[in-house]
Structures are given as structure tokens and as C-alpha cells.
Design an enzyme around this catalytic site. Sequence first.
Site, PDB file in Angstrom:
ATOM      1  N   ASP A 103      43.759  45.469  72.734  1.00 50.63           N
ATOM      2  CA  ASP A 103      42.903  44.869  71.705  1.00 50.63           C
ATOM      3  C   ASP A 103      41.851  45.896  71.302  1.00 50.63           C
ATOM      4  O   ASP A 103      41.048  46.330  72.129  1.00 50.63           O
ATOM      5  CB  ASP A 103      42.240  43.598  72.291  1.00 50.63           C
ATOM      6  CG  ASP A 103      41.539  42.772  71.234  1.00 50.63           C
ATOM      7  OD1 ASP A 103      41.377  43.271  70.107  1.00 50.63           O
ATOM      8  OD2 ASP A 103      41.148  41.631  71.537  1.00 50.63           O
ATOM      9  N   ASP A 109      44.850  44.745  64.877  1.00 50.31           N
ATOM     10  CA  ASP A 109      44.122  45.361  65.993  1.00 50.31           C
ATOM     11  C   ASP A 109      44.579  44.872  67.363  1.00 50.31           C
ATOM     12  O   ASP A 109      43.893  45.091  68.339  1.00 50.31           O
ATOM     13  CB  ASP A 109      42.622  45.123  65.834  1.00 50.31           C
ATOM     14  CG  ASP A 109      42.251  43.663  65.987  1.00 50.31           C
ATOM     15  OD1 ASP A 109      43.096  42.808  65.666  1.00 50.31           O
ATOM     16  OD2 ASP A 109      41.135  43.366  66.449  1.00 50.31           O
ATOM     17  N   GLU A 110      45.696  44.199  67.427  1.00 49.64           N
ATOM     18  CA  GLU A 110      46.178  43.701  68.722  1.00 49.64           C
ATOM     19  C   GLU A 110      47.678  43.902  68.847  1.00 49.64           C
ATOM     20  O   GLU A 110      48.405  43.784  67.871  1.00 49.64           O
ATOM     21  CB  GLU A 110      45.914  42.192  68.840  1.00 49.64           C
ATOM     22  CG  GLU A 110      44.530  41.836  69.287  1.00 49.64           C
ATOM     23  CD  GLU A 110      44.413  40.339  69.510  1.00 49.64           C
ATOM     24  OE1 GLU A 110      45.273  39.767  70.191  1.00 49.64           O
ATOM     25  OE2 GLU A 110      43.458  39.756  68.974  1.00 49.64           O
ATOM     26  N   CYS A 170      49.174  41.623  19.907  1.00 51.14           N
ATOM     27  CA  CYS A 170      50.383  40.828  19.690  1.00 51.14           C
ATOM     28  C   CYS A 170      50.181  39.908  18.479  1.00 51.14           C
ATOM     29  O   CYS A 170      49.170  39.196  18.412  1.00 51.14           O
ATOM     30  CB  CYS A 170      50.705  39.994  20.927  1.00 51.14           C
ATOM     31  SG  CYS A 170      52.057  38.829  20.671  1.00 51.14           S
ATOM     32  N   CYS A 203      50.327  35.873  19.888  1.00 50.17           N
ATOM     33  CA  CYS A 203      49.306  35.203  20.684  1.00 50.17           C
ATOM     34  C   CYS A 203      47.970  35.934  20.690  1.00 50.17           C
ATOM     35  O   CYS A 203      46.995  35.421  21.206  1.00 50.17           O
ATOM     36  CB  CYS A 203      49.790  35.036  22.128  1.00 50.17           C
ATOM     37  SG  CYS A 203      50.085  36.605  22.952  1.00 50.17           S
ATOM     38  N   HIS A 228      56.281  41.802  26.947  1.00 52.11           N
ATOM     39  CA  HIS A 228      55.589  40.732  26.240  1.00 52.11           C
ATOM     40  C   HIS A 228      56.356  40.321  24.992  1.00 52.11           C
ATOM     41  O   HIS A 228      56.538  39.138  24.708  1.00 52.11           O
ATOM     42  CB  HIS A 228      54.178  41.191  25.881  1.00 52.11           C
ATOM     43  CG  HIS A 228      53.318  40.109  25.340  1.00 52.11           C
ATOM     44  ND1 HIS A 228      52.635  39.231  26.149  1.00 52.11           N
ATOM     45  CD2 HIS A 228      53.067  39.718  24.063  1.00 52.11           C
ATOM     46  CE1 HIS A 228      51.983  38.365  25.400  1.00 52.11           C
ATOM     47  NE2 HIS A 228      52.231  38.644  24.122  1.00 52.11           N
ATOM     48  N   HIS A 263      58.308  36.532  23.922  1.00 51.33           N
ATOM     49  CA  HIS A 263      58.249  35.778  22.662  1.00 51.33           C
ATOM     50  C   HIS A 263      59.643  35.650  22.059  1.00 51.33           C
ATOM     51  O   HIS A 263      59.997  34.606  21.503  1.00 51.33           O
ATOM     52  CB  HIS A 263      57.298  36.475  21.680  1.00 51.33           C
ATOM     53  CG  HIS A 263      55.856  36.282  22.014  1.00 51.33           C
ATOM     54  ND1 HIS A 263      55.319  35.041  22.307  1.00 51.33           N
ATOM     55  CD2 HIS A 263      54.831  37.164  22.102  1.00 51.33           C
ATOM     56  CE1 HIS A 263      54.014  35.178  22.554  1.00 51.33           C
ATOM     57  NE2 HIS A 263      53.705  36.457  22.452  1.00 51.33           N
TER      58      HIS A 263
END
Length: 688
Positions: A112, A203-204, A604, A607, A622, A626
Amino acid sequence: MAKSETSVGSEDPSSSRPWESYHTVFTNAKAGMEGVDKEKVQRTVYEMSKGSKYFENEEKKEAYTKQKIENMRIQYSKLTAQDISHHQKIADKTILDLEATRDLSRIWLHVDMDAFYAAVETLCNPSLKGRPMAVGSMSMLSTANYEARKFGVRAAMPGFIARKLCPELLFVPVDFQKYNHYSNLTRKVFQKYDPNFLAASLDEAYLDITSVCKERGITSREVAEELRESVHFETGLTCSAGVAPNRLLAKVCSDINKPNGQFVLPNDRSAVVTFISSLPIRKIGGIGKVTERILKDVFGIATCEEMLQKSSFLCGLFSRSSADFFLSVGLGLGGTDTPQYRMRKSISNERTFSATKDEVLLFQKLVDLSEMLSADMIKEGLFGRTLTLKLKTASFEVRSRAVTLPSYISSSGDILKHASKLLKAEFPVSLRLMGLRMSHFSEDKNGIPPDPTQKTLSSFILSGDASGGKTSDYRPLVSDVCDNTFSVDENCCPTYCAETSCDLRDSSMENQASDSTSSCHVIGNINEELNETVVPQSSEPQPKVHEPTDTDHTIKSDKVDSCMGQLEASSCARWEAGVNCADDEAGSVSDQKQLFRWVDDYKCPICGIELPPSFIEERQEHSDFHLAEKLQGEESGNHHRSFMPQQRAAQRGHTGSSSRQKKKQKPSPTASKYVPIDAFFVKTNQNF
DNA sequence: GGGACGAGAGTCG
DNA sequence: TTCCACGACTCTCGTCCC
């Protein structure tokens, strides 16, 4: 790194020291916290928590736990001599069976790292050395160095309380890149001692050092010393180790001489029995705050040895698996085999934000979570069919709502579609956290959805087939863009008002973040993720299924205002112009693509999303979305937005939740949460 | 009655 | 000024359906 625990004792109004009944993990002894003024810590935590919604919820949870304990006490008192005798026989046999499984042939080492995150930060910035420092944010700490622990500051403590305890405390934001780097260095060392070591966290780790001891003819103590030196040499970090015949005990042992120490428990039955006899039950992994209280308050069990003394009661009042676990703890048994590789069972993400009941903002957060979860799933090649929505209300009540689908999904569009229904059913609600989890993964390791009817968007576009059996999966949500409201009815996907169609990430998640410190753990991560979303990297190979909901618009916050107006006025109009005109032409795919020329080479036309010319792939994707929408629209011969809800539902088809519809008739979980306690504890519902 | 599923709780790091 | 995380796992119980 840490768990948060707080329980509120019922405050005695006559008490002048109410904080004494406010039990928190922050006052428990932990490595580096010897000599801490416990009362001061307890009082500070109490004073800073009192009156908050968090505190109120803790009181509710406390009442629930007390009720659990009371119910178990009643069951306990009802056990007759005959019952006890009966359960004693079962317990004795179980103990014999468990004892027969004892394996003292293996030597396990648990390693540990000491205050790992804090140690790494100090290594990278030596000016932190010797100063009280914590890794995390004002809302939550991941860990604290030993200088800070002297003030009572520790992992899982809210930063604002930590600062109260230690005004000079330095805050360092979490940096997982660094921790991963150093974790990998330690693992290279571990591998030399056990190629099949088990990493429990960054860490272990657990190592089976049986072979090393035999082959090199050295003791386990020498192996532990050498390993710790080697870790220090390779990383500059210290660690602690525990050696024992099984993993459960090795883990306990590694905590005994922390930091930078080790403890060896010999592979000898009597040594194990002696060791376990006085060991507090809370030291055992799996026994947390609630279980500890139940075992203490109901059975008077405080040490592992007492588990055996009360074995008949444990068998009588707990489920078989729980009782078996308790008895094996009492015997000092634990895992000794090296488990095979275990497949991940779920994947999830969740985000905390300032409590809000704004449905538009909440939906936007759901969009973000869907995209994050989808990206994670695609990265790991996962397809899942059970989607769980996790909610935390403004009053800290946690709810979960799940749906199991007939087919496996991974796209953000599919996730959002089903998550939206779950969320809508909860409205109106004020939330401070939302999360999505996917489970029930496909066995297919090749990342191919086992449902042959489920098409990817790319195949959809490439094939030009807009009539596939599942076209509804890709029904553009924007089709409802003119509904002027975000609405999800029983049969309907969520739709979004054009007015709210801008990306509200900046305003909803950054500005509303519970932590104003930008360098904080959680929020810092969110910001990073958001930045990635806002400015997509063209090098990302993720096959985004990017349904063109209006929420997909990646418009920065400083443009939200103009975007809001612009989209209301123009987005619908452009959609009308672009798509309807295209409908008229109905030409080839390439012809139709011409309709999606980017305005001024970055905006665009459909949109309004803005993507710089250099974002070639993103812009192409994109446009393709569409185009896909349009193809679907043509195939259906209808404009989606004109669909009545029933028509939309019919087109969407089965979503898999119908088989569970009747569940919705149950009383609300909120109402039922504290009600069925009596029914719960014929056998306790604890999980062990 | 048993399996699948949904919901909640507990635990860990 | 700031006001209690996140991801994963396991277990238990109730309900529904075959």
C-alpha cells in the site's frame, strides 16, 4: 482513495456537547493521526455540518440504521433456546467446513503506497514538503499528507471543513496522469515478484510471493523489505507492506506499521488465531460503519474472535452468505488463490452540480453524461443492455432507475433516448447529482452488437439504406424541434425546445458547479471533459453516433445568448429550408450533400453549430448526421415533426421497458424507502 | 418455485 | 467566497412472469 462516512447521533437537546453524537470517520484513528485533538475535530465537523441539507440527510440515514438495529434486536430477543440450539449446530458445521478450507501454503503480500497522491505531488513539487497539503478540492479531498493529518485533515473530508481545521492547508488538484505514471512504475516492480499480481487500485496491490520465497530461499520479511526498497528506488515514494497466509489478513497487516513499514504474520494457524482474536471487526475489509454498529449494538461483537462466540446468533439472524463471511473472518480465513481475470460488470459516470430543478438544464446534463458514457463504452468496445439512471436530490436522497433493453447499445443517442424516459418520469425534481451506468454487457468481445438489427450510423450512411428495421433508433430528436418544449411522454423520446437548443454546458455545469475553485478534483475533471467536447480533437477516432439533437450544438457559453435567439429564429427556419428543399430535389447522396454547405465555411446551415474549417472529420460527421436524418425522413415519407406522439411511438417500436411497466405502479421509492423495515429484517438485508 | 429484473443499501479506494 | 465525489462491486429484498 477514500470513503466518506458520517453518521448523526440523535441530538440530545440537553447535551451541551452535541458533536459527541456526530460520529464521523474523520475522528477515527488512522495512520498519521495519532495525537490529533479528536474533540476539536469532531466539534468542527459538527459545527460546519449542522443545519445543512447534508446533515439532515445524515439524520435520516441515522434513523434508518437505528431502526435496522432495533429490528434485529427484536429478532434477537425472540430466539428461543431451541432456535439457538438449532442454529448452533448449523454454525458448528459451517465452522468445521470453513476450517477444512484453510490453506496455509501460500504467502501473500499486500503493498500500500503511503499517502500516494499527496506523495506524488510532493515528489513533483518539493516546495510542498513539510507543509500541510491535501489533494482534492474545496468540496472533497482525495487524500492528505501526514503534516495535514496532524490537524485531523484526511481523505474523503470536504475541503472547506479541512481548511477550517487547518487554515494553512494547501490544496493541490487531482492529476490522474501523474498518479497513473507512478502507479505503473510501482507495478513494474511488483511484476518482478509476482507476474500475476492483483492491482486493487492505483496505490495498492496483492502479490503471491510463495514462489519468490522458495526459489530465492529468502523469508517473506526479506522479500517485503526488498520490494519496498525497490519501489522507493524506482519511484522515490515509500510504501507499506503486510505479509500473511491470505489476502484478507495481508491487507490488515499492511496497515499496522504504516507509513513506510511492514508487518509479517507467519503461516501458522496458532499465530493467525492469536492475531485475529483481538482484532477489531472494523479492520476487516467489507465491514464498514453500519455493519460494525449492527454487530456491536445487537450482538455485542467488537473483535473477530467474538464472531465465533456468537456464531449461533449470526447464523440465526443473517443470511447464509453473510453468516459464512462473518465466521470465516472469525477464523482468520481469506482468499489464497489467484483469481482469474474478471470481466468488468458495469461502467458508469456521474456528476455533481449545484442543485437545480430546471428541466432543461437537467436534460442537458443527461446529454453530457450520455456522451461521456458512450465514449467510454466505445473506447472499451462495450455494448450493454441495462441502463441505470442515478439521481441525488437536493436533499441528498439517492435514487436509481433502471431499464433493461432487448438489444445491446453503446451509442450516445440510444443511451440518451432511454435515459431521458427514466429522467422524465422523475420530474418535477430538484437534483444535485446525475449519473448513468451501463451493465449486462454483451459477451461479444469484438465490439459487435449482437443484435443484428442494430445498425451503426456509418453503415446506415454507407449503405444508403434508410429503411432498416431500426431506423427509428436514429430518428433525429431535432425532428421535434418545433414542439417548443422539452417533453418526454410515456411513448415518446425527449424532444427539446429550439429556444433551449444551445449547448448549456458552460452555464449549467461550470457555473453551477458546486465548487468554485477551478482546480478542484471533480470540477476540474468536468472542465477538462467539457473542453474536449467544446473543441473536439480531430485525432479522436471515436465513432460518435451523434444524433443531431439541438443539444448537440457545441456553442460556447459566451455565445449562449445569441445562440438562444438565433436558433429560435433561424434553426427551425433553416431546417425547414434545408430539409424541405432537399426533399423536393431528392437526388443522389452527393447531390444532397451539397445542401449542407457550411455557412461562411464554419457554420452548419441546418442547426447553426460552429466548427472551424480545420475540423474536417467533425464537419463531415456532422453533415452526415443531417444527411442521415434526411434519408430517414424521406424513407418514412413524413416529416417527423408532424408526427403525433402515437405515430412516433409506433415508429420507434419496442424499447424493452414494457415488461416492467407494472413496476411503475408501485409506491414511489421515496415513500417506500423507510417503510418496509419490518419486512426487511426477518433476515437482514446487509450485504457481506 | 425459480429466474429475471428493479431498487436500495453498504463498502472500498 | 467557497459548503460533503466518483466509479465499481456486491448483496438483499420485492415483484413479476413463466
